[in-house]
Motif scaffolding. Structure first.
Motif, PDB file in Angstrom:
ATOM      1  N   TYR A 165      24.205  -0.785 -36.535  1.00  0.00           N
ATOM      2  CA  TYR A 165      24.831   0.004 -37.600  1.00  0.00           C
ATOM      3  C   TYR A 165      24.304  -0.355 -38.982  1.00  0.00           C
ATOM      4  O   TYR A 165      24.022  -1.516 -39.282  1.00  0.00           O
ATOM      5  CB  TYR A 165      26.348  -0.222 -37.567  1.00  0.00           C
ATOM      6  CG  TYR A 165      26.947   0.147 -36.241  1.00  0.00           C
ATOM      7  CD1 TYR A 165      27.300   1.457 -35.947  1.00  0.00           C
ATOM      8  CD2 TYR A 165      27.094  -0.820 -35.242  1.00  0.00           C
ATOM      9  CE1 TYR A 165      27.800   1.799 -34.697  1.00  0.00           C
ATOM     10  CE2 TYR A 165      27.589  -0.488 -33.993  1.00  0.00           C
ATOM     11  CZ  TYR A 165      27.938   0.828 -33.728  1.00  0.00           C
ATOM     12  OH  TYR A 165      28.426   1.151 -32.486  1.00  0.00           O
ATOM     13  N   HIS A 166      24.214   0.687 -39.819  1.00  0.00           N
ATOM     14  CA  HIS A 166      23.970   0.523 -41.254  1.00  0.00           C
ATOM     15  C   HIS A 166      25.331   0.582 -41.945  1.00  0.00           C
ATOM     16  O   HIS A 166      26.014   1.608 -41.871  1.00  0.00           O
ATOM     17  CB  HIS A 166      23.067   1.646 -41.767  1.00  0.00           C
ATOM     18  CG  HIS A 166      23.021   1.763 -43.252  1.00  0.00           C
ATOM     19  ND1 HIS A 166      22.680   0.705 -44.071  1.00  0.00           N
ATOM     20  CD2 HIS A 166      23.292   2.807 -44.078  1.00  0.00           C
ATOM     21  CE1 HIS A 166      22.737   1.099 -45.335  1.00  0.00           C
ATOM     22  NE2 HIS A 166      23.106   2.367 -45.366  1.00  0.00           N
ATOM     23  N   PRO A 167      25.742  -0.503 -42.615  1.00  0.00           N
ATOM     24  CA  PRO A 167      27.095  -0.544 -43.180  1.00  0.00           C
ATOM     25  C   PRO A 167      27.262   0.243 -44.463  1.00  0.00           C
ATOM     26  O   PRO A 167      28.373   0.323 -44.999  1.00  0.00           O
ATOM     27  CB  PRO A 167      27.310  -2.035 -43.443  1.00  0.00           C
ATOM     28  CG  PRO A 167      25.940  -2.573 -43.690  1.00  0.00           C
ATOM     29  CD  PRO A 167      25.029  -1.779 -42.781  1.00  0.00           C
ATOM     30  N   GLN A 184      36.015  -2.104 -48.068  1.00  0.00           N
ATOM     31  CA  GLN A 184      37.038  -1.520 -47.204  1.00  0.00           C
ATOM     32  C   GLN A 184      36.619  -0.150 -46.677  1.00  0.00           C
ATOM     33  O   GLN A 184      36.885   0.175 -45.515  1.00  0.00           O
ATOM     34  CB  GLN A 184      38.370  -1.387 -47.949  1.00  0.00           C
ATOM     35  CG  GLN A 184      39.529  -0.968 -47.045  1.00  0.00           C
ATOM     36  CD  GLN A 184      39.704  -1.889 -45.846  1.00  0.00           C
ATOM     37  OE1 GLN A 184      39.882  -3.089 -46.002  1.00  0.00           O
ATOM     38  NE2 GLN A 184      39.625  -1.335 -44.641  1.00  0.00           N
ATOM     39  N   GLU A 185      35.950   0.643 -47.508  1.00  0.00           N
ATOM     40  CA  GLU A 185      35.456   1.934 -47.025  1.00  0.00           C
ATOM     41  C   GLU A 185      34.444   1.723 -45.900  1.00  0.00           C
ATOM     42  O   GLU A 185      34.473   2.430 -44.876  1.00  0.00           O
ATOM     43  CB  GLU A 185      34.822   2.710 -48.174  1.00  0.00           C
ATOM     44  CG  GLU A 185      35.811   3.279 -49.170  1.00  0.00           C
ATOM     45  CD  GLU A 185      35.133   3.928 -50.366  1.00  0.00           C
ATOM     46  OE1 GLU A 185      35.493   5.061 -50.698  1.00  0.00           O
ATOM     47  OE2 GLU A 185      34.246   3.272 -50.960  1.00  0.00           O
ATOM     48  N   SER A 186      33.547   0.764 -46.091  1.00  0.00           N
ATOM     49  CA  SER A 186      32.570   0.457 -45.052  1.00  0.00           C
ATOM     50  C   SER A 186      33.261  -0.015 -43.781  1.00  0.00           C
ATOM     51  O   SER A 186      32.950   0.454 -42.675  1.00  0.00           O
ATOM     52  CB  SER A 186      31.597  -0.617 -45.545  1.00  0.00           C
ATOM     53  OG  SER A 186      30.693  -0.993 -44.533  1.00  0.00           O
ATOM     54  N   ALA A 187      34.210  -0.927 -43.914  1.00  0.00           N
ATOM     55  CA  ALA A 187      34.899  -1.485 -42.751  1.00  0.00           C
ATOM     56  C   ALA A 187      35.668  -0.421 -41.988  1.00  0.00           C
ATOM     57  O   ALA A 187      35.670  -0.409 -40.748  1.00  0.00           O
ATOM     58  CB  ALA A 187      35.843  -2.601 -43.193  1.00  0.00           C
ATOM     59  N   ARG A 193      33.343   3.625 -35.790  1.00  0.00           N
ATOM     60  CA  ARG A 193      32.105   3.679 -35.001  1.00  0.00           C
ATOM     61  C   ARG A 193      32.191   2.744 -33.797  1.00  0.00           C
ATOM     62  O   ARG A 193      31.783   3.093 -32.694  1.00  0.00           O
ATOM     63  CB  ARG A 193      30.894   3.248 -35.856  1.00  0.00           C
ATOM     64  CG  ARG A 193      30.698   3.993 -37.164  1.00  0.00           C
ATOM     65  CD  ARG A 193      30.155   5.383 -36.994  1.00  0.00           C
ATOM     66  NE  ARG A 193      31.143   6.345 -36.545  1.00  0.00           N
ATOM     67  CZ  ARG A 193      32.125   6.836 -37.332  1.00  0.00           C
ATOM     68  NH1 ARG A 193      32.286   6.418 -38.556  1.00  0.00           N
ATOM     69  NH2 ARG A 193      32.950   7.741 -36.848  1.00  0.00           N
ATOM     70  N   PHE A 194      32.732   1.547 -34.019  1.00  0.00           N
ATOM     71  CA  PHE A 194      32.839   0.582 -32.925  1.00  0.00           C
ATOM     72  C   PHE A 194      33.791   1.093 -31.843  1.00  0.00           C
ATOM     73  O   PHE A 194      33.562   0.885 -30.654  1.00  0.00           O
ATOM     74  CB  PHE A 194      33.324  -0.770 -33.440  1.00  0.00           C
ATOM     75  CG  PHE A 194      32.505  -1.374 -34.541  1.00  0.00           C
ATOM     76  CD1 PHE A 194      31.188  -0.975 -34.779  1.00  0.00           C
ATOM     77  CD2 PHE A 194      33.046  -2.348 -35.364  1.00  0.00           C
ATOM     78  CE1 PHE A 194      30.430  -1.533 -35.809  1.00  0.00           C
ATOM     79  CE2 PHE A 194      32.303  -2.927 -36.385  1.00  0.00           C
ATOM     80  CZ  PHE A 194      31.007  -2.509 -36.614  1.00  0.00           C
ATOM     81  N   ALA A 195      34.870   1.753 -32.257  1.00  0.00           N
ATOM     82  CA  ALA A 195      35.827   2.294 -31.291  1.00  0.00           C
ATOM     83  C   ALA A 195      35.181   3.364 -30.420  1.00  0.00           C
ATOM     84  O   ALA A 195      35.519   3.511 -29.243  1.00  0.00           O
ATOM     85  CB  ALA A 195      37.043   2.864 -32.023  1.00  0.00           C
ATOM     86  N   ALA A 196      34.247   4.115 -31.001  1.00  0.00           N
ATOM     87  CA  ALA A 196      33.594   5.200 -30.259  1.00  0.00           C
ATOM     88  C   ALA A 196      32.458   4.698 -29.365  1.00  0.00           C
ATOM     89  O   ALA A 196      31.986   5.431 -28.495  1.00  0.00           O
ATOM     90  CB  ALA A 196      33.049   6.236 -31.237  1.00  0.00           C
ATOM     91  N   GLU A 206      23.563   3.957 -35.992  1.00  0.00           N
ATOM     92  CA  GLU A 206      24.356   4.878 -36.803  1.00  0.00           C
ATOM     93  C   GLU A 206      24.680   4.281 -38.169  1.00  0.00           C
ATOM     94  O   GLU A 206      24.696   3.067 -38.349  1.00  0.00           O
ATOM     95  CB  GLU A 206      25.681   5.203 -36.105  1.00  0.00           C
ATOM     96  CG  GLU A 206      25.563   6.067 -34.881  1.00  0.00           C
ATOM     97  CD  GLU A 206      26.909   6.389 -34.280  1.00  0.00           C
ATOM     98  OE1 GLU A 206      27.008   7.419 -33.598  1.00  0.00           O
ATOM     99  OE2 GLU A 206      27.872   5.614 -34.493  1.00  0.00           O
ATOM    100  N   THR A 207      25.011   5.164 -39.097  1.00  0.00           N
ATOM    101  CA  THR A 207      25.523   4.746 -40.387  1.00  0.00           C
ATOM    102  C   THR A 207      27.027   4.521 -40.283  1.00  0.00           C
ATOM    103  O   THR A 207      27.685   4.967 -39.336  1.00  0.00           O
ATOM    104  CB  THR A 207      25.254   5.806 -41.457  1.00  0.00           C
ATOM    105  OG1 THR A 207      25.968   7.006 -41.120  1.00  0.00           O
ATOM    106  CG2 THR A 207      23.765   6.121 -41.550  1.00  0.00           C
ATOM    107  N   TRP A 208      27.588   3.868 -41.286  1.00  0.00           N
ATOM    108  CA  TRP A 208      29.016   3.546 -41.319  1.00  0.00           C
ATOM    109  C   TRP A 208      29.894   4.786 -41.205  1.00  0.00           C
ATOM    110  O   TRP A 208      31.014   4.722 -40.698  1.00  0.00           O
ATOM    111  CB  TRP A 208      29.347   2.791 -42.611  1.00  0.00           C
ATOM    112  CG  TRP A 208      29.185   3.655 -43.838  1.00  0.00           C
ATOM    113  CD1 TRP A 208      28.022   3.956 -44.495  1.00  0.00           C
ATOM    114  CD2 TRP A 208      30.215   4.364 -44.526  1.00  0.00           C
ATOM    115  NE1 TRP A 208      28.254   4.797 -45.549  1.00  0.00           N
ATOM    116  CE2 TRP A 208      29.598   5.059 -45.604  1.00  0.00           C
ATOM    117  CE3 TRP A 208      31.593   4.470 -44.357  1.00  0.00           C
ATOM    118  CZ2 TRP A 208      30.311   5.860 -46.490  1.00  0.00           C
ATOM    119  CZ3 TRP A 208      32.311   5.268 -45.251  1.00  0.00           C
ATOM    120  CH2 TRP A 208      31.680   5.950 -46.302  1.00  0.00           C
ATOM    121  N   ASP A 209      29.369   5.935 -41.667  1.00  0.00           N
ATOM    122  CA  ASP A 209      30.168   7.160 -41.649  1.00  0.00           C
ATOM    123  C   ASP A 209      29.809   8.094 -40.506  1.00  0.00           C
ATOM    124  O   ASP A 209      30.122   9.280 -40.518  1.00  0.00           O
ATOM    125  CB  ASP A 209      30.074   7.889 -42.989  1.00  0.00           C
ATOM    126  CG  ASP A 209      28.636   8.149 -43.432  1.00  0.00           C
ATOM    127  OD1 ASP A 209      27.703   7.681 -42.756  1.00  0.00           O
ATOM    128  OD2 ASP A 209      28.454   8.808 -44.467  1.00  0.00           O
TER     129      ASP A 209
END
Length: 215
Positions: A165-167, A184-187, A193-196, A206-209
């Motif tokens: 991932y790119h944070p 916090q937005e990144s986290a 992403r981790f849940a998916a 993937e990117t953070w979003d």
């Protein structure tokens, strides 16, 4: 869920720790100093990383987040006199070798949980964004990306999914105050992403979003 986060004392790591704790999950975090209830792990020391396994014991690990990282060459500009060998050694040890050693140390715990591994690389490690600066950081994050892709293949038979991932460009000591998003937005985005992440998406970059990133 039991989440292990390296480099959890500040920045994105600390925000991820707070996010998972607020959701009621058990979090084991590491830092260089071990202050604030974190486990002391020196990411340049293989013996110290192996000690993380002893600290966790037999507890299953549902998610290992390899977040600890260094950007020592941010101010390097000279190809003639900059980028000393010791800087390469330390940065590659933390950004590349340490994630592998953390996975290796906690492999029994990950297997016990059918867990996941998240490796924080960077868009600066993408071969599509070679800007000719920050040579060590870019090389280390490219190597971390490659490591994650290979681990995704190597661990698929164990049922362990691996994502890279790119944070984002984050307002941290590393990213600077002019960066575009908060830790916090990144986290929050990364946790989604981790849940998916799962067997069907292992090896994703993937990117953070949630956008697929070119390798």
């Amino acid at each position: 869920m039991h989440v292990v986060i390296t480099g959890a004392s500040r920045g994105v790591g600390a925000a991820l720790k707070a996010t998972y704790e607020a959701a009621g999950h058990t979090v084991t975090g590491t830092s260089r100093s071990g202050a604030g209830g974190l486990i002391q792990v020196e990411m340049t020391d293989p013996d110290s990383i192996r000690g993380l396994s002893a600290a966790i014991g037999d507890a299953p690990v549902d998610l290992l987040i390899c977040n600890a990282g260094l950007y020592l060459d941010k101010g390097e500009t000279s190809l003639d006199t900059g980028y000393p060998a010791a800087m390469w050694t330390e940065q590659l040890a933390v950004n590349v070798t340490a994630p592998f050693l953390c996975v290796q140390a906690l492999l029994p715990n990950l297997r016990a949980a059918g867990g996941k591994v998240a490796i924080l690389s960077s868009q600066m490690g993408s071969s599509t964004l070679a800007k000719g600066n920050a040579l060590i950081y870019r090389a280390s994050k490219a190597a971390a990306l490659n490591l994650g892709l290979n681990l995704a293949t190597a661990l698929k038979g164990d049922g362990i999914a691996v994502g890279i991932y790119h944070p984002g460009w984050v307002q941290t000591d590393m990213g600077g105050s002019s960066a575009s998003i908060t830790p916090q937005e990144s986290a929050t985005g990364l946790a989604a992403r981790f849940a998916a992440l799962g067997p069907d998406t292992t090896g994703v970059f993937e990117t953070w979003d949630g956008r697929a990133h070119a390798i």
